[in-house]
Design an enzyme around this catalytic site. Structure first.
Site, PDB file in Angstrom:
ATOM      1  N   LYS A  55      -3.459  -9.969  -7.718  1.00 49.25           N
ATOM      2  CA  LYS A  55      -4.726 -10.245  -7.034  1.00 49.25           C
ATOM      3  C   LYS A  55      -5.823  -9.299  -7.533  1.00 49.25           C
ATOM      4  CE  LYS A  55      -5.270  -8.361  -3.049  1.00 49.25           C
ATOM      5  NZ  LYS A  55      -5.240  -7.851  -1.693  1.00 49.25           N
TER       6      LYS A  55
ATOM      7  N   LYS B  87      -9.904  -3.943  -5.417  1.00 46.29           N
ATOM      8  CA  LYS B  87     -10.695  -2.756  -5.758  1.00 46.29           C
ATOM      9  C   LYS B  87      -9.827  -1.532  -5.985  1.00 46.29           C
ATOM     10  CE  LYS B  87     -12.298  -3.479  -1.063  1.00 46.29           C
ATOM     11  NZ  LYS B  87     -13.422  -3.964  -0.307  1.00 46.29           N
TER      12      LYS B  87
ATOM     13  N   LYS C 189       0.832  -1.205   0.000  1.00 39.97           N
ATOM     14  CA  LYS C 189       0.000   0.000   0.000  1.00 39.97           C
ATOM     15  C   LYS C 189       0.865   1.254   0.000  1.00 39.97           C
ATOM     16  CE  LYS C 189      -4.382  -1.689   1.741  1.00 39.97           C
ATOM     17  NZ  LYS C 189      -5.378  -1.710   2.808  1.00 39.97           N
TER      18      LYS C 189
HETATM   19  P1  TYM Z   1     -10.878  -6.309   2.435  1.00 37.22           P
HETATM   20  O1  TYM Z   1     -11.998  -5.326   2.559  1.00 37.22           O
HETATM   21  O2  TYM Z   1      -9.722  -5.930   1.581  1.00 37.22           O
HETATM   22  O3  TYM Z   1     -11.424  -7.696   1.889  1.00 37.22           O
HETATM   23  C1  TYM Z   1     -12.492  -8.404   2.483  1.00 37.22           C
HETATM   24  C2  TYM Z   1     -12.245  -9.896   2.379  1.00 37.22           C
HETATM   25  O4  TYM Z   1     -12.090 -10.297   1.023  1.00 37.22           O
HETATM   26  C3  TYM Z   1     -10.885 -11.045   0.850  1.00 37.22           C
HETATM   27  N1  TYM Z   1     -10.342 -10.768  -0.492  1.00 37.22           N
HETATM   28  C4  TYM Z   1     -10.080 -11.697  -1.417  1.00 37.22           C
HETATM   29  N2  TYM Z   1     -10.216 -13.043  -1.401  1.00 37.22           N
HETATM   30  C5  TYM Z   1      -9.884 -13.713  -2.532  1.00 37.22           C
HETATM   31  N3  TYM Z   1      -9.397 -13.117  -3.647  1.00 37.22           N
HETATM   32  C6  TYM Z   1      -9.227 -11.774  -3.711  1.00 37.22           C
HETATM   33  N4  TYM Z   1      -8.775 -11.208  -4.816  1.00 37.22           N
HETATM   34  C7  TYM Z   1      -9.579 -11.001  -2.553  1.00 37.22           C
HETATM   35  N5  TYM Z   1      -9.543  -9.672  -2.268  1.00 37.22           N
HETATM   36  C8  TYM Z   1     -10.013  -9.544  -1.006  1.00 37.22           C
HETATM   37  C9  TYM Z   1      -9.971 -10.531   1.948  1.00 37.22           C
HETATM   38  O5  TYM Z   1      -8.968 -11.479   2.239  1.00 37.22           O
HETATM   39  C10 TYM Z   1     -10.937 -10.317   3.086  1.00 37.22           C
HETATM   40  O6  TYM Z   1     -11.155 -11.512   3.802  1.00 37.22           O
HETATM   41  N6  TYM Z   1      -8.139  -5.886   6.581  1.00 37.22           N
HETATM   42  C11 TYM Z   1      -9.354  -6.479   6.052  1.00 37.22           C
HETATM   43  C12 TYM Z   1     -10.609  -6.075   6.818  1.00 37.22           C
HETATM   44  C13 TYM Z   1     -10.535  -6.332   8.287  1.00 37.22           C
HETATM   45  C14 TYM Z   1     -10.623  -7.602   8.921  1.00 37.22           C
HETATM   46  C15 TYM Z   1     -10.533  -7.353  10.331  1.00 37.22           C
HETATM   47  C16 TYM Z   1     -10.762  -8.915   8.462  1.00 37.22           C
HETATM   48  C17 TYM Z   1     -10.412  -5.385   9.263  1.00 37.22           C
HETATM   49  N7  TYM Z   1     -10.416  -5.993  10.494  1.00 37.22           N
HETATM   50  C18 TYM Z   1     -10.587  -8.395  11.250  1.00 37.22           C
HETATM   51  C19 TYM Z   1     -10.806  -9.954   9.389  1.00 37.22           C
HETATM   52  C20 TYM Z   1     -10.729  -9.690  10.775  1.00 37.22           C
HETATM   53  C21 TYM Z   1      -9.525  -6.014   4.617  1.00 37.22           C
HETATM   54  O7  TYM Z   1      -9.010  -4.999   4.224  1.00 37.22           O
HETATM   55  O8  TYM Z   1     -10.376  -6.755   3.891  1.00 37.22           O
END
Ligand code: TYM
Length: 325
Positions: A192, A195, A110
């Site tokens: 990957k 968004k 990032k």
């Molecule tokens: P975020 O919003 O980026 O993504 C949400 C979930 O989607 C999964 N994901 C994917 N899985 C497969 N292929 C992809 N291309 C892909 N892109 C995203 C992510 O692994 C995630 O599970 N930091 C986290 C949010 C968060 C969180 C937490 C998660 C904040 N606190 C506590 C678990 C527990 C995030 O940015 O997810």
């Protein structure tokens, strides 16, 4: 078993989020005690418009509900509604080694992508994530592959705290699906699906049929003509095969056989059709919920109330253990 996970409010939910995490949330809520939240505080570390932010959080809640999360079974709320997340984050900061945070891949990525906005929150992001998880005495965290390193750090932080102040937190485990945990970009299949890389690389869970058609037909494929799973030589086709398999329930082997002499274009056309049909119920449910804003807001505030009861109990214990009055 207590299950917890979160998603950031930025951008529309894409099929990576769904196949990697959210569909697992939907399954887990049948049997487990589930908590899901919109990670709005985490999203503040990126670039965003404050005027649009409240609407983004509401939209993300609608998307989660449309994807199948049932407010009767699961607790759903925006992270910032429960102040204990930030309180615990601060306390965990005081025991987290900076060297551990410097190793975090997501922080490095990032910072590279957004070199004008490397803020302290971005660096501290994984500690807030650890607080989210530990606050609820979570057993399991269903996430995509990209979050595994943050989960490992959460365990390290829990262990450190328990060693220093006595048994307080459970050490959670990551639940990573055997297929779909890393869906790749449609335009650059070695990266990957994300968004932050623009709308063309992502297929939205709520995309309209014409958009699905366009994105799938123009997805980057590889040299050759044979539809075959080969991550090294055919990363584009392999990614599309994974998506096909997960939405159809067919094995990759069977799909390869079905398209063995048909070429990429026919395979992609069939995948577009499959996705248009499979995603239709999500689009319908989302449109329905968009007209029920009061109901969705009520779910958010009721969810926060329930979450807070658990969070407050943990914080009472934590404050006592660390010696705060
Ligand atoms: P975020 O919003 O980026 O993504 C949400 C979930 O989607 C999964 N994901 C994917 N899985 C497969 N292929 C992809 N291309 C892909 N892109 C995203 C992510 O692994 C995630 O599970 N930091 C986290 C949010 C968060 C969180 C937490 C998660 C904040 N606190 C506590 C678990 C527990 C995030 O940015 O997810």
């Amino acid at each position: 078993m207590r299950v917890l996970s979160g998603i950031q409010p930025t951008g529309e939910m894409h099929i990576g989020n769904y196949l990697g995490a959210v569909r697992n949330w939907v399954n887990l809520q049948e049997k487990e005690d589930c908590i899901f939240f919109i990670a709005d505080l985490h999203a503040l570390t990126g670039i965003y418009q404050s005027a649009e932010f409240p609407n983004m959080v509401l939209k993300k809640t609608i998307e989660i509900l449309a994807a199948g999360i049932d407010p009767e079974r699961s607790i759903i709320f925006p992270q910032s509604f429960v102040k204990e997340h930030t309180e615990l984050c601060w306390i965990l900061n005081t025991i987290t080694p900076v060297a551990e945070l410097e190793r975090m891949t997501q922080y490095k990525e990032k910072s590279r992508k957004s070199s004008t906005n490397i803020n302290a929150g971005l660096f501290d992001y994984p500690v807030l994530q650890a607080a989210d998880i530990l606050l609820y005495q979570t057993d399991a965290v269903p996430v995509g592959k990209d979050q595994v390193q943050h989960l490992e750090l959460t365990k390290t932080i829990a262990r450190k705290f328990n060693n220093k102040f006595g048994q307080t937190f459970k050490e959670p485990k990551a639940l990573v699906l055997p297929a779909g945990a890393k869906i790749m970009s449609l335009t650059e299949p070695k990266k990957k699906m994300s968004k932050s890389d623009g709308p063309q690389n992502c297929l939205g869970l709520f995309d309209e049929p014409d958009v699905i058609q366009k994105k799938i037909m123009s997805a980057t494929t590889d040299m050759g003509k044979t539809v075959k799973y080969d991550l090294i030589k055919k990363p584009g086709i392999s990614n599309l095969l994974t998506i096909y398999s997960l939405f159809s329930g067919k094995t990759i082997k069977d799909i390869e056989k079905e398209f063995s002499d048909k070429g990429y274009a026919k395979f992609k056309k069939s995948l577009a059709e499959l996705l248009i049909t499979s995603l239709e119920p999500f689009r319908r449910k989302k449109k329905e919920l968009e007209n029920r804003e009061v109901y969705v807001r009520e779910i958010m505030s009721q969810g926060a109330k329930k979450a807070q009861v658990i969070a407050q109990a943990t914080m009472q214990d934590v404050r006592k253990k660390i010696g705060l009055l």
